[in-house]
Design a protein around this motif. Structure first.
Motif, PDB file in Angstrom:
ATOM      1  N   GLY A  42      -0.066  -5.820  -0.159  1.00 23.04           N
ATOM      2  CA  GLY A  42      -1.295  -6.231  -0.107  1.00 23.04           C
ATOM      3  C   GLY A  42      -1.804  -7.171  -1.067  1.00 23.04           C
ATOM      4  N   SER A  44      -4.145 -10.411  -2.830  1.00 24.89           N
ATOM      5  CA  SER A  44      -4.751 -11.643  -2.141  1.00 24.89           C
ATOM      6  C   SER A  44      -3.690 -12.768  -2.062  1.00 24.89           C
ATOM      7  CB  SER A  44      -5.598 -12.324  -3.127  1.00 24.89           C
ATOM      8  OG  SER A  44      -5.400 -12.329  -4.358  1.00 24.89           O
ATOM      9  N   THR A  45      -2.460 -12.592  -3.027  1.00 28.96           N
ATOM     10  CA  THR A  45      -1.553 -13.869  -3.125  1.00 28.96           C
ATOM     11  C   THR A  45      -0.664 -13.840  -1.920  1.00 28.96           C
ATOM     12  OG1 THR A  45      -1.469 -12.911  -5.426  1.00 28.96           O
ATOM     13  CG2 THR A  45       0.092 -14.506  -4.702  1.00 28.96           C
ATOM     14  N   ASP A  69       2.529  -0.512   0.748  1.00 28.04           N
ATOM     15  CA  ASP A  69       1.825   0.464   0.578  1.00 28.04           C
ATOM     16  C   ASP A  69       0.258   0.332   1.120  1.00 28.04           C
ATOM     17  OD1 ASP A  69       0.761  -1.736  -0.920  1.00 28.04           O
ATOM     18  OD2 ASP A  69      -0.526  -0.741  -2.115  1.00 28.04           O
ATOM     19  N   ARG A  71      -3.915   1.101   1.561  1.00 27.55           N
ATOM     20  CA  ARG A  71      -5.058   1.770   1.130  1.00 27.55           C
ATOM     21  C   ARG A  71      -5.530   3.076   2.162  1.00 27.55           C
ATOM     22  NH1 ARG A  71      -7.174  -3.489  -0.741  1.00 27.55           N
ATOM     23  NH2 ARG A  71      -5.772  -4.021  -2.229  1.00 27.55           N
ATOM     24  N   ASN A  81      -4.490  -3.157   4.052  1.00 27.29           N
ATOM     25  CA  ASN A  81      -3.433  -4.080   4.136  1.00 27.29           C
ATOM     26  C   ASN A  81      -2.871  -4.541   5.460  1.00 27.29           C
ATOM     27  OD1 ASN A  81      -3.497  -4.190   1.273  1.00 27.29           O
ATOM     28  ND2 ASN A  81      -1.924  -2.782   1.051  1.00 27.29           N
ATOM     29  N   GLY A 141       3.450  -7.270  -5.009  1.00 30.82           N
ATOM     30  CA  GLY A 141       2.557  -7.997  -5.883  1.00 30.82           C
ATOM     31  C   GLY A 141       2.605  -7.272  -7.200  1.00 30.82           C
ATOM     32  N   HIS A 147       0.700  -2.439 -12.069  1.00 29.48           N
ATOM     33  CA  HIS A 147       0.969  -1.619 -11.157  1.00 29.48           C
ATOM     34  C   HIS A 147       1.783  -2.441 -10.038  1.00 29.48           C
ATOM     35  CE1 HIS A 147      -2.496  -3.027  -8.658  1.00 29.48           C
ATOM     36  NE2 HIS A 147      -1.846  -2.810  -7.836  1.00 29.48           N
ATOM     37  N   ALA A 149       3.042  -1.953  -5.531  1.00 25.48           N
ATOM     38  CA  ALA A 149       2.940  -1.211  -4.315  1.00 25.48           C
ATOM     39  C   ALA A 149       1.590  -0.345  -4.851  1.00 25.48           C
ATOM     40  CB  ALA A 149       3.919  -0.509  -3.980  1.00 25.48           C
ATOM     41  N   ARG A 175      -3.872   6.549  -2.034  1.00 25.70           N
ATOM     42  CA  ARG A 175      -3.253   5.223  -1.098  1.00 25.70           C
ATOM     43  C   ARG A 175      -1.864   5.994  -0.860  1.00 25.70           C
ATOM     44  NH1 ARG A 175      -3.898  -0.485  -3.822  1.00 25.70           N
ATOM     45  NH2 ARG A 175      -6.286  -0.427  -4.190  1.00 25.70           N
ATOM     46  N   LYS A 198      -2.310 -12.439 -14.950  1.00 23.50           N
ATOM     47  CA  LYS A 198      -1.118 -11.567 -14.719  1.00 23.50           C
ATOM     48  C   LYS A 198      -0.210 -11.740 -16.268  1.00 23.50           C
ATOM     49  CE  LYS A 198      -2.040 -10.253 -10.723  1.00 23.50           C
ATOM     50  NZ  LYS A 198      -1.816 -10.706  -9.563  1.00 23.50           N
TER      51      LYS A 198
HETATM   52  C1  6PG Z   1      -2.354  -3.484  -2.817  1.00 19.67           C
HETATM   53  C2  6PG Z   1      -1.240  -4.197  -3.366  1.00 19.67           C
HETATM   54  C3  6PG Z   1      -1.218  -4.329  -4.739  1.00 19.67           C
HETATM   55  C4  6PG Z   1      -1.079  -5.864  -5.118  1.00 19.67           C
HETATM   56  C5  6PG Z   1      -1.328  -6.094  -6.426  1.00 19.67           C
HETATM   57  C6  6PG Z   1      -1.651  -7.623  -6.611  1.00 19.67           C
HETATM   58  O1  6PG Z   1      -2.449  -3.021  -1.811  1.00 19.67           O
HETATM   59  O2  6PG Z   1      -3.353  -3.929  -3.553  1.00 19.67           O
HETATM   60  O3  6PG Z   1      -0.082  -3.787  -2.652  1.00 19.67           O
HETATM   61  O4  6PG Z   1       0.023  -3.728  -5.398  1.00 19.67           O
HETATM   62  O5  6PG Z   1       0.091  -6.415  -4.477  1.00 19.67           O
HETATM   63  O6  6PG Z   1      -2.511  -5.475  -6.703  1.00 19.67           O
HETATM   64  O7  6PG Z   1      -2.756  -8.248  -5.884  1.00 19.67           O
HETATM   65  P1  6PG Z   1      -3.147  -9.752  -6.013  1.00 19.67           P
HETATM   66  O8  6PG Z   1      -1.978 -10.501  -4.957  1.00 19.67           O
HETATM   67  O9  6PG Z   1      -4.291  -9.519  -5.397  1.00 19.67           O
HETATM   68  O10 6PG Z   1      -2.883 -10.143  -7.355  1.00 19.67           O
END
Ligand code: 6PG
Length: 240
Positions: A42, A44-45, A69, A71, A81, A141, A147, A149, A175, A198
């Protein structure tokens, strides 16, 4: 483990590189095993990456999509997600519904849904309990707190080594998440991290010694390859 770090000039270069890598792994997997399995993240990236994959011409019926993962919200909730990936990718292509393996979130009991997803994975991969089947690609991410997942610092999920799926805890909210040994069974794990926010976490994740429970992304040491794709802003201090 074969670990590589690539620092790309900006987010669009990072997305293009991730798409090319995924498409090449997809071609190899389909040629060698007849299908391609990927777990999505999930955040934003990856959204522009999903859009880029959606505009590629691919053998959709051979692609199976999972989530690393989720929510604990219904699939039509703005935080889901699954919803993000459906809108950016899956709803735009002719992928069979049976190839979309979303994480269940509707039983009102996260542990029940985690067990259901684990069983679904075992059946899909014909894996006996206690075995960790390899996905072709696990996309991850990393949050500013390191963190990945839904494996958050100092949470119970980091102690789970005997299951594929467990319940994560984000500030008291449940989650559903892959466990780190399941992520580590993958053929390829690809992290996408962009933005200067980051940097402090990356410095700890790449440090020779630091506490894995404080910086959970350190636990990711796959049997296959580990690729970190960073933009300049995230990777500034890691440049050779
Ligand atoms: C989620 C993720 C989480 C995410 C990171 C990076 O569901 O929130 O899977 O692990 O990948 O928080 O998030 P960004 O891409 O927004 O920096």
């Amino acid at each position: 483990m074969n670990k590589k770090v690539e620092i790309l000039p900006d987010l669009s270069a990072l997305v293009a590189r991730a798409r090319d890598l995924i498409l090449s792994k997809l071609a190899t997997a389909i040629q060698e095993r007849g299908q391609f399995t990927i777990a999505l993240s999930g955040g934003s990236t990856p959204k522009p990456l999903y859009e880029a994959i959606a505009s590629s011409n691919l053998p959709w019926d051979k692609i199976h999509v999972f989530w690393g993962d989720e929510r604990y919200v219904p699939p039509d909730h703005p935080d889901s997600n699954e919803l993000m990936a459906r809108r950016a990718w899956l709803d735009r292509v002719a992928i069979p519904a049976a190839n979309i393996h979303a994480i269940p979130t509707l039983s009102a009991n996260p542990a029940v849904d985690a067990a259901k997803y684990e069983q679904h994975l075992q059946e899909f991969f014909h894996a006996a309990p206690g075995n960790f089947p390899p996905l072709d690609v696990v996309l991850l991410g990393m949050g500013d707190d390191a963190h990945t997942a839904s494996l958050f610092p100092h949470t119970e999920a980091l102690n789970v080594r005997d299951r594929l799926i467990t319940v994560g805890n984000k500030d008291g909210n449940p989650r559903i998440t892959f466990t780190y040994p399941f992520i580590n069974a993958a053929r390829s794990v690809i992290f996408l991290a962009a933005g200067a926010n980051k940097r402090p976490a990356l410095a700890q994740v790449f440090a020779p010694t630091a506490d894995d429970f404080t910086y959970p992304s350190r636990l990711i040491k796959p049997q296959g390859e580990l690729l970190w794709l960073l933009d300049e802003a995230a990777g500034l201090e890691l440049k050779p």
